[in-house]
Design a protein around this motif. Structure first.
Motif, mmCIF file in Angstrom:
data_model
loop_
_atom_site.group_PDB
_atom_site.id
_atom_site.type_symbol
_atom_site.label_atom_id
_atom_site.label_comp_id
_atom_site.label_asym_id
_atom_site.label_seq_id
_atom_site.Cartn_x
_atom_site.Cartn_y
_atom_site.Cartn_z
ATOM 1 N N ARG A 67 7.305 10.333 9.752
ATOM 2 C CA ARG A 67 6.553 9.254 9.111
ATOM 3 C C ARG A 67 5.342 9.776 8.345
ATOM 4 N N ALA A 71 8.092 7.024 4.105
ATOM 5 C CA ALA A 71 8.404 5.787 4.813
ATOM 6 C C ALA A 71 9.714 5.952 5.572
ATOM 7 N N TYR A 756 0.349 -4.298 4.288
ATOM 8 C CA TYR A 756 1.198 -3.109 4.296
ATOM 9 C C TYR A 756 1.316 -2.609 5.729
ATOM 10 N N ASN A 758 1.825 0.072 8.288
ATOM 11 C CA ASN A 758 1.706 1.524 8.379
ATOM 12 C C ASN A 758 2.732 2.162 9.308
ATOM 13 N N TRP A 760 6.233 1.582 9.879
ATOM 14 C CA TRP A 760 7.498 1.974 9.253
ATOM 15 C C TRP A 760 7.321 2.278 7.766
ATOM 16 N N GLY A 761 6.462 1.503 7.115
ATOM 17 C CA GLY A 761 6.248 1.676 5.685
ATOM 18 C C GLY A 761 6.881 0.558 4.894
ATOM 19 N N ARG A 831 5.615 5.544 0.039
ATOM 20 C CA ARG A 831 5.113 4.334 0.688
ATOM 21 C C ARG A 831 6.239 3.392 1.127
ATOM 22 N N PHE A 832 7.387 3.475 0.456
ATOM 23 C CA PHE A 832 8.492 2.566 0.731
ATOM 24 C C PHE A 832 9.794 3.357 0.841
#
Length: 1053
Positions: A67, A71, A756, A758, A760-761, A831-832
């Protein structure tokens, strides 16, 4: 980005880099790789703020430090093993389950999709014959699931890692996910100075393990021979989700004998699963159940009637029958048995009375999810110890299929006097509980599955109290499959290849076995430990542990000793796919999209394979493409799926239009027909007068607000297309609502504010002021259904930005954060995850996030809406990159929806017979690939009306791209289904039902059936227009308008 995209109606060219051919699978040289560029780089935390709540509720496992760099995937096939309460992976043509002992694999063959003995009917919504509730009229429609997880010996079984073959190394801990892409996931085991890397690849026919300095330990369940050496390994049977059907009893006396007949709606394969009780009515209080045997119980040719003959019957005879694990007849058989009059006098039974009349249970669960079950066995003193007690505890989500009963052991249950106490940590705040006292009763009595206790953690205790005689659902103790035997160790001769022959679990296929093959890169010998069912392989005459590949492959099922396929996989041994990659690009000049599957073939040394020996499985949607372009590359296989020997694939495809606006040519045709033009103008006026977006915007969940936005933006686009002014007021409401949800006007309640996550993303929405259950906002906080909910937002933003460019530029980072959550194409965006819900291998999306249970997808049409929204947003912004990403994913989704959710001429043979007649699938799921049911109540919730909801959920929402799957061919497949839903009296068996149970389908769901049938012919189109021409939005399903539906009916746009 690793995603596919193909249309169901476009011309598609698939080029393969075949073994022995010099065909490049690289993307065309002038194409820009979509996966190389993120959609945006803005930090979503600076836009929406951060949230860490999932750290304490759904923390990822087995991910090490992954992680920190990216993500984590929430819709990926490997998510099943990194979310709490892990479940098996579905790989095609295998399924796999990992624990600290290794990876257990079993075969997954395509014939499971169609076999009738795997079709499990769930009849609770089926109509029944008036006055005969046991007689379900399934020809009018029934829920069903096509069970695919269990081997042939247990066709209704699930897979949890107790069948097939396990591969591990000694001393290893839990596996750690070290890397992943859309076609692969790499896990690493370490222990005792050695390691085993498991590069799991979708579609691989050989399962590869890279072992370093460790001796492989293999556990083949049900093993009967290895390289011809006979052995006998334990053969457990996984829990079965089978529905035994429903039945009724008759009894008559003649010739001094009582003849009992059990009539069941489904074949009874094993007569020993039946128990009967019969004695004179005067002695019925001393009744007991006896197990059927072949001499006394006879089964009819079709398996649906069992005849039981009781000799020396006299007086009034009382009787009952128990179908173990399914039902007992009559339900309250202890007090209200069936009876038959016989001549003569009765004789008192000598069997003792059972004392079960005061069994009770107390259930409580604290706020930390610690469940305590206290079962008071009352005066049933013969229930000694704890091993006669079984319990089922599951979340409400997982209770949808028959849950497994777990037998108490001294480690899980304790005894205090007459009380048996079970303590268990549960996975959710609400669970369902039932118990079985083997040979006595279930608690709750009778239909324990339907009447299970619902326990709320932190809520009040449940006390069943004394319910009087409770002698229902008597069952026998299950066979554990374990036997006591001495430890016997045999040594297998050194070899690089071992053929494993496995018995089928159960006793219904004694002459059939399943064959697997093991390959090693150097000769090893095996030590066989029958006591523990293990084989340890090591290098002979060497002090060193093994280093090299271990590959496992399935060779098919057949007669015992059959060697026809023993060499089937030999040409492909020692080569494996390692971290395969998928690339994409679009050529606007050619109006084509391309995607390249690069399987990254490696040889046993880990270097690039010098020649192409990979054999990969092609899913049916891929097979469909290959039939037209390379039919000779497709080969039949032992897996039922076609296979292709190739190291790289290249697909070329036509693209659908990106815009969300109605097609101008269709609009012009309608304008030139005065009657149709008036129908649309009246519908626009009617819809505009009846929609009130602001009544919903700040007062509902993200799904229903999304649908409301979708309705209004579609209506506004139609207003513009037909030259009315209604869009002006509609646009104002759209802007106001979007600004609230995008947190520009940050005035929504906190529970509806995006943050947002944090952990899992991705985007997080709490959706409640209370406890964050897995079902909150349809599971959105746990990454369920993001593509459904956000798809509507994207569609709406696409409309608004197209006509309000300045607003779009001002708020672009916020808008793109929504798009990135479900449509990020690049691993460079840390981020995703990449395209959160999309499965590149199957081509469709999965709705399930990190909640407990298997992956599934219900409304595939709402997935299509999401990817259309992405393409339309790119079109609105003039962002070619985003438009291309959306178009690729849209095309892929439509192809797979046509292939797996819809029965068509070319794929009819891929569905079980009942679904071939119905024409549509309700869900795709992992344990049951085809599912025909809903996770919510239709109105009414009874067939054949319920068909309308099952069709409608695959139609919503009707937009400009709906014509690519709602077409004439599919309409012909669902014609009878929808016509019966609209008018149930058309069903031939309707006259048998109680009319009071058969009220009309809700207006909105009828509308979807009318719309879906409209492409069929002029008659159905006319009926659809007549039905819709006076309807208002409040008459229809949420998110649906009259103008939108009529526009599709008249113009297919």
């Amino acid at each position: 980005m690793e995603r596919s995209g193909v249309t169901g109606t476009s011309t598609i060219v698939l080029l393969l880099c075949l073994y022995g051919q010099q065909v490049s699978a690289a993307l065309p040289g002038n194409c820009v790789h979509l996966e190389d560029k993120p959609l945006d780089t803005a930090d979503p935390i600076t836009i929406f703020g951060a949230n860490n709540e999932l750290e304490g509720r759904a923390k990822p496992t087995r991910t090490g430090n992954l992680r920190r760099s990216r993500a984590l995937p929430t819709g990926h096939f490997a998510t099943n093993h990194i979310k709490p309460n892990s479940i098996p992976l579905r790989l095609f043509p295998y399924e796999a389950n990992m624990d600290k002992n290794g990876v257990t694999y079993d075969a997954y063959t395509m014939d499971r999709w169609t076999k009738t003995d795997r079709t499990d009917l769930m009849e609770e919504q089926s109509a029944w014959q008036s006055g005969k509730p046991w007689n379900r009229l399934n020809t009018m429609g029934t829920n069903l699931k096509q069970m695919v997880a269990g081997p042939d010996g247990n066709p209704m079984g699930v897979f949890s890692g107790k069948s097939g073959v396990r591969i591990g190394i000694a001393g290893a801990g839990e596996p750690i996910l070290t890397d992943f892409g859309d076609l692969f996931a790499n896990f690493l085991y370490t222990g005792h100075g050695g390691s085993m890397e498991v590069p799991v690849v979708r579609g691989a026919t050989l399962l590869t393990h890279i072992v370093k300095n460790a001796n492989p330990v293999i556990k083949p369940y049900c093993l009967s021979s290895i390289n011809g050496h006979g052995v006998k390994f334990d053969c457990p049977i996984e829990p079965s989700a089978a529905d035994g059907g429903s039945g009724y009893l008759t009894g008559v006396c003649h010739g001094g004998n009582l003849h009992i007949s059990l009539h069941n709606t489904r074949p009874i394969k094993d007569v020993t699963k039946l128990q009967w009780a019969a004695q004179t009515q005067q002695t019925w209080q001393q009744k007991t159940m006896r197990t059927c045997d072949a001499s006394q119980c006879k089964v009819s040719a079709d398996g649906k009637t069992v005849s039981i003959v009781i000799p020396k019957a006299s007086g009034t005879m009382a009787f009952a029958v128990n179908y173990i694990g399914h039902y007992v007849l009559p339900l309250s058989w202890g007090d209200h048995s069936e009876t038959a009059a016989c001549a003569g006098s009765g004789k008192r039974s000598e069997h003792p009375k059972r004392g079960v009349e005061d069994i009770s249970v107390i259930l409580r669960c604290d706020s930390n999810r610690n469940l305590e079950i206290r079962l008071d066995t009352g005066s049933t003193n013969s229930i000694a110890g704890v091993d006669k007690v079984q319990y089922a505890v599951e979340t409400t989500t997982n209770w949808k299929q028959t849950p497994a009963m777990h037998t108490c052991t001294s480690s899980t249950c304790t005894r205090q006097g007459t009380d048996v106490i079970i303590k268990k940590k549960v996975a959710a705040d609400t669970v369902r509980v039932a118990l079985n006292i083997i040979g006595y009763t279930t608690v709750p009595m009778g239909n324990w599955f339907e009447k299970a206790y619902v326990v709320h953690c932190g809520g009040s205790a449940i006390n069943s109290g004394n319910k009087g005689p409770n002698t229902n659902h008597i069952t026998t103790a299950p066979d554990t499959g374990h036997t006591t035997k001495p430890k016997i160790v045999n040594t297998l001769a050194a070899n690089k290849k071992f053929i494993l022959e496995l018995n089928e679990p159960g006793d219904e296929l004694p002459h059939q076995t399943r064959k697997f093959v093991l390959y090693f890169t150097e000769a090893v010998h095996g030590s066989v430990d029958e006591a523990n069912g293990l084989i340890t392989f090591s290098v002979p005459h060497s002090g060193n542990a093994y280093s090299g590949l271990v590959q496992l492959g399935y060779l098919g099922a057949g007669p015992r000793g059959d060697k026809r396929n023993d060499n089937y996989l030999d040409p492909h041994a020692d080569v494996y796919s390692y971290k395969p990659h998928v690339s994409y690009c679009v050529s606007d000049a050619r109006k084509k999209g391309y995607m390249s599957f690069e399987w990254m073939a490696k040889d046993k040394s880990g270097r690039e394979a010098a020649n192409g020996k990979l054999m990969m499985v092609a899913m049916p949607h891929q097979e469909l493409l290959l039939k037209n372009t390379n039919p000779h590359g497709l080969k039949d296989s032992v897996y039922g799926f076609k296979t292709v020997s190739a190291n790289d694939w290249l697909l070329e495809l036509d693209l659908q239009p990106a815009t969300m606006e109605p097609q101008s040519a269709a609009v012009d045709r309608i304008k030139h027909d005065s009657a149709n033009h008036k129908l649309i103008l009246d519908a626009i006026e009617r819809d505009a007068a009846n929609v009130n977006l602001m009544a919903t915007c700040a007062h509902s969940d993200s799904y229903n607000v999304g649908k409301a936005l979708g309705l209004v933006s579609r209506l506004a686009s139609i207003s513009r297309a037909f030259g009315t002014k209604h869009y002006q007021k509609l646009d104002d409401s759209i802007k106001t609502c979007l600004e609230k949800w995008l947190r520009i006007d940050d005035t929504l309640d906190n529970k509806w504010k995006f943050h947002y996550d944090n952990v899992w993303g991705g985007l997080f929405l709490r959706g409640t002021d209370g406890n964050l259950d897995f079902g909150t906002d349809y599971g959105f906080p746990y990454y369920n259904d993001h593509h459904f909910h956000l798809g509507y937002f994207l569609y709406t933003v696409a409309y608004y930005v197209k006509h309000h460019q300045s607003w779009g530029r001002t708020n672009k980072a916020r808008i793109y954060a929504i798009a990135r959550d479900v449509g990020n194409p690049s691993y460079k965006d840390t981020r995703f995850p990449v395209v959160r819900h999309k499965d590149i291998y199957t081509g469709f999306s999965w709705a399930t996030g990190v909640v407990p249970g298997e992956r599934q997808e219900e409304s595939a049409s709402e997935s299509i809406n999401c990817y259309h929204g992405l393409a339309a947003l790119g079109d609105a912004f003039g962002d070619q990159h985003l438009r291309h990403v959306g178009q690729i994913m849209l095309a892929s989704e439509i192809l797979s929806v046509r292939e797996y959710w819809q029965v068509r001429q070319h794929n009819r043979h891929n569905f079980p017979p009942m679904l071939q007649q119905i024409g549509v699938v309700g869900q795709i799921a992992e344990n049951a690939f085809y599912v025909y049911t809903l996770d919510w109540a239709c109105d009414p919730n009874r067939f054949p009306m319920r068909h309308g909801c099952l069709v409608g959920i695959q139609v919503i929402p009707l937009t400009a791209v709906a014509k690519y799957w709602v077409d004439k061919e599919w309409a012909s497949s669902i014609k009878q289904t929808c016509e019966w839903a609209i008018d149930p009296a058309l069903s031939p068996e309707y006259h048998l039902t109680n009319p009071g149970d058969m009220r009309q389908l809700a207006v909105g769901w009828k509308a979807f059936c009318h719309a879906a049938l409209a492409p069929l012919d002029t008659s159905h189109r006319t009926k659809a227009v007549e039905y819709l021409k006076t309807k208002r939005p409040q008459d229809l399903v949420g998110g649906t308008g009259s103008a939108s539906t009529l526009l599709f009916i008249l113009g297919s746009t």
